[in-house]
Design a protein around this motif. Structure first.
Motif, short mmCIF file in Angstrom:
data_model
loop_
_atom_site.label_atom_id
_atom_site.label_comp_id
_atom_site.label_asym_id
_atom_site.label_seq_id
_atom_site.Cartn_x
_atom_site.Cartn_y
_atom_site.Cartn_z
N PRO A 36 28.31 -0.48 10.60
CA PRO A 36 27.23 -0.63 11.56
C PRO A 36 26.28 0.56 11.55
N ASN A 37 24.97 0.27 11.54
CA ASN A 37 23.96 1.34 11.52
C ASN A 37 22.89 1.12 12.59
N PHE A 38 23.18 0.23 13.54
CA PHE A 38 22.21 -0.04 14.59
C PHE A 38 22.92 -0.27 15.91
N THR A 39 22.40 0.37 16.95
CA THR A 39 22.94 0.19 18.31
C THR A 39 21.85 -0.35 19.20
N HIS B 51 14.40 -6.79 4.12
CA HIS B 51 15.34 -6.35 5.14
C HIS B 51 15.77 -7.53 6.02
N SER B 52 16.98 -7.44 6.53
CA SER B 52 17.52 -8.49 7.38
C SER B 52 18.47 -7.87 8.40
N VAL B 53 18.90 -8.69 9.33
CA VAL B 53 19.99 -8.31 10.23
C VAL B 53 21.26 -8.98 9.70
N VAL B 54 22.28 -8.18 9.48
CA VAL B 54 23.55 -8.68 8.96
C VAL B 54 24.61 -8.50 10.05
N LEU B 55 25.02 -9.61 10.63
CA LEU B 55 26.02 -9.57 11.70
C LEU B 55 27.38 -9.99 11.15
N SER B 56 28.38 -9.17 11.40
CA SER B 56 29.76 -9.52 11.06
C SER B 56 30.52 -9.83 12.36
N VAL B 57 31.02 -11.03 12.48
CA VAL B 57 31.89 -11.37 13.61
C VAL B 57 33.32 -11.37 13.06
N VAL B 58 34.14 -10.46 13.57
CA VAL B 58 35.51 -10.32 13.04
C VAL B 58 36.50 -10.37 14.20
N PRO B 59 37.75 -10.76 13.91
CA PRO B 59 38.79 -10.71 14.94
C PRO B 59 38.97 -9.28 15.44
N ALA C 227 9.15 -10.53 13.87
CA ALA C 227 9.90 -9.28 13.77
C ALA C 227 9.53 -8.54 12.48
N VAL C 228 9.58 -7.21 12.54
CA VAL C 228 9.39 -6.36 11.37
C VAL C 228 10.53 -5.36 11.36
N LEU C 229 11.35 -5.39 10.30
CA LEU C 229 12.51 -4.51 10.21
C LEU C 229 12.24 -3.34 9.28
N PRO C 230 12.49 -2.10 9.73
CA PRO C 230 12.30 -0.94 8.85
C PRO C 230 13.44 -0.76 7.86
N GLU C 231 14.54 -1.45 8.09
CA GLU C 231 15.73 -1.35 7.23
C GLU C 231 16.61 -2.56 7.49
N THR C 232 17.58 -2.77 6.63
CA THR C 232 18.58 -3.80 6.90
C THR C 232 19.55 -3.25 7.94
N ARG C 233 19.74 -4.00 9.00
CA ARG C 233 20.56 -3.54 10.11
C ARG C 233 21.91 -4.26 10.09
N TYR C 234 22.96 -3.47 10.06
CA TYR C 234 24.32 -4.02 10.09
C TYR C 234 24.89 -3.88 11.50
N VAL C 235 25.40 -4.99 12.00
CA VAL C 235 25.99 -5.03 13.34
C VAL C 235 27.34 -5.71 13.23
N THR C 236 28.33 -5.21 13.92
CA THR C 236 29.66 -5.81 13.92
C THR C 236 30.05 -6.19 15.34
N LEU C 237 30.53 -7.40 15.50
CA LEU C 237 31.02 -7.89 16.78
C LEU C 237 32.50 -8.24 16.64
N GLU C 238 33.34 -7.51 17.34
CA GLU C 238 34.75 -7.86 17.41
C GLU C 238 34.92 -8.90 18.52
N ASP C 239 35.50 -10.03 18.15
CA ASP C 239 35.54 -11.15 19.07
C ASP C 239 36.91 -11.82 19.04
N LYS C 240 37.15 -12.69 20.02
CA LYS C 240 38.41 -13.44 20.07
C LYS C 240 38.29 -14.65 19.15
#
Length: 464
Positions: free
Chosen positions: A461-464, A442-450, A262-275
């Protein structure tokens, strides 16, 4: 036991006499050196055969690995390899529905199969006197599976796979983590951007003819490796393999896959709302691909960063009460590798993943000055060596390593060569790998939150 009907009789053809299997390579036991003695052969139809006799137990373990996983799939047709893992247990032309499992169980053995991004394998462990039976069964589903594939079986297994996805992915706490990270790490056309289980919409779209074409493309003997270990006579085993697998025609030619880190052009922030009750921070850095010369140095760095209770992350975050669990690992697959860091915050102190990411980044940054110490290298090397050796304490473990090495690196000895490479890593190499792939990268930063707790996420979040 019923014998496998020769292909020439089934098709009414007069086939030429098959040539004897060709010996490709062999390894003998060397005193004081780690290794698994084996002989590797190739049949006329391209089937690779690895034989590793081991008289320690009156058992045999057979593994048939096809070089096909989700990485051989295309956009819109995900989940095919995993789907076939299920279909291969539903009977073949000369074996009734669900009979593979029953025959093995009644023979006193056990069997299963697994699928990942790069390969699919089917394996059985049985008493040594049942060897011919399992060879016959595996040959029948390699050569005659499609004769038994019906629309009814297809629909049953489609429902089964969708239910498995619901249980293990969609309704499992943190179950969508790998899927969300893969989508953010890789372009949509990269086969690692989806998971082996596939998407529900793709499973709904596929029909039985799509699946049959996938089988014809990838499940020929020339894209398979048969590995046999245990208590058997080599000459007799080879004769049975030639008898049952030799007449199966080779499939289309298969090109070796090209690594695609993988080659990332930027650090990508993703948020997952989960149970979930506890938020989770997961950071993934793209690195190299399986077998790359820098892989061992990255393995060592991951161990020092978060591989144990003496690691930098554990000492800085868990010991101080800022996190309740942390870890780091360098995971390599055929096309790409990633270095992952995870951390669960201590909710009694601060449940914010933004605060926690700041602490993790601080620890990672400190490595630039701290570097690798001799004790770090010694511990990491010993840990990897112990893990590899423990994985060889059974016939199944030995066979699995030989098969994996041959299929993914074209070298049954890969596990031992990788151990040798790790044992020779020095501090300068680890620092160079850190500078190239981790420090300020650059990295992928995933937040899993309630659910409803997006204020705890590490970043907007800056990536869809």
């Amino acid at each position: 036991m019923n014998k496998l009907i020769p292909l020439s009789i089934l098709l009414g053809l007069s086939l030429p006499v098959l040539a004897a299997p060709t010996l490709v390579s062999e390894q003998v036991r060397q005193e004081g050196k780690l290794g698994i003695p084996y002989q590797m052969y190739r049949l006329d139809n391209g089937l690779t055969v690895i034989l590793a006799p081991d008289k320690s137990d009156p058992l045999v373990h057979l593994d048939v690995t096809y070089h096909v996983g989700s990485s051989r799939e295309t956009v819109g047709k995900s989940g095919f390899a995993h789907f076939f893992e299920h279909m291969m247990f539903q009977g073949s032309k000369h074996v009734g529905d669900q009979e593979h499992m029953r025959i093995i169980n009644e023979a006193g053995g056990e069997m299963n199969g697994t699928t990942n991004k790069d390969r699919t394998n089917y394996f059985e462990t049985v008493p040594a006197n049942q060897l011919e039976k399992v060879l016959w069964l595996e040959a029948d589903r390699m050569g005659f599976l499609l004769d038994a594939v019906s629309q009814k079986k297809f629909e049953i297994q489609r429902a089964t796979v969708k239910n498995e996805r619901a249980q293990r992915i969609d309704n499992q706490p943190y179950g969508l983590l790998s899927e969300k990270v893969g989508e953010a790490l890789y372009p949509r056309t990269h086969p690692y951007s989806w998971q082996p289980i596939g998407y529900v919409e793709d499973l709904d779209r596929v029909d039985v003819n799509d699946l049959k074409q996938f089988f014809l493309r990838w499940y020929g003997p020339n894209n398979a490796t048969l590995t046999l270990g245990g208590d058997f006579d080599t000459k007799q085993a080879l004769a049975w393999i030639e008898q049952y697998f030799g007449p199966i025609p080779r499939g289309p030619e298969v090109a070796e896959p090209t690594p695609k880190p993988a080659v990332l052009p930027e650090t990508r922030y993703v948020t997952l709302e989960d149970k979930v009750h506890l938020p989770l921070l997961y950071i993934s850095y793209p690195t190299v691909s399986l077998g790359d010369p820098q892989e061992p140095a990255l393995d060592i760095f991951a161990d020092v960063l978060g591989g144990s209770a003496s690691s930098m992350l554990y000492q800085s975050l868990v010991k101080t009460g800022k996190a309740i669990e942390v870890g780091a690992s360098h995971s390599c697959e055929e096309l790409a590798c990633t270095l992952a860091v995870y951390a669960y915050p201590n909710p009694a102190v601060d449940g914010s993943l933004k605060t926690l990411k700041g602490e993790v980044d601080k620890v990672i940054g400190e490595f630039a000055q701290r570097g690798i110490k001799p004790a770090d290298l010694e511990k990491a090397i010993s840990s990897y060596r112990a893990s590899a050796i423990w994985g060889l304490d059974s016939i199944e473990g030995k066979v699995s390593q030989l098969a994996m090495g041959q299929v993914l690196t074209r070298d049954p000895n890969y596990v031992f060569k990788n151990l040798d490479a790790i044992s020779q890593v020095n501090a300068q190499q680890v620092k160079a790998a850190y500078d190239k792939f981790i420090a300020n990268r650059h990295s992928v930063v995933l937040s899993v939150v309630p659910k409803g707790k997006t204020q705890w996420q590490a970043g907007t979040p800056n990536f869809t």
